[in-house]
Design an enzyme around this catalytic site. Sequence first.
Site, PDB file in Angstrom:
ATOM      1  CB  CYS A 193      -0.839   0.200   1.287  1.00 16.32           C
ATOM      2  SG  CYS A 193       0.077   0.061   2.760  1.00 16.32           S
ATOM      3  NE  ARG A 194       0.925   8.549   0.778  1.00 16.40           N
ATOM      4  CZ  ARG A 194       1.644   8.976   1.976  1.00 16.40           C
ATOM      5  NH1 ARG A 194       1.439   8.545   2.775  1.00 16.40           N
ATOM      6  NH2 ARG A 194       2.405  10.335   1.676  1.00 16.40           N
TER       7      ARG A 194
END
Length: 120
Positions: free
Chosen positions: A72-73
């Site tokens: 993810c980020r």
Amino acid sequence: MFSFLRRDPGRLTPRQARQRTGDGTAVLIDVRETPEWDAGHAPGALHLPLSRLTAGAPLPAAARGRPVVTICRSGHRSRQAAELLSRRGVEVTDVAGGMIAWARAGLPVIGPGGSGGVIP
């Protein structure tokens, strides 16, 4: 039933994840939402937002029956996704530090049309 025997999903560095997914050992699944994915993602990654995964969406066909690495980020949502997938019986790890760490490690990020992407 025997959840106490289940191992917690492991964590990989971005370079370890790149090696494992680049050599075909595992499939990289990006669990960020569509605008984040569109801005920039790892080459070869598959997209399955955490919101869809938590709603019961199955893994993409290309990932079924294979080891999975979630990203993810920053590593928070991918950890949640890894824990969810582990409970579903998937062999899964996630990327510590997410796409931020991936980009900082100098690994490729692609955006719209295959051009250079950004991590918002």
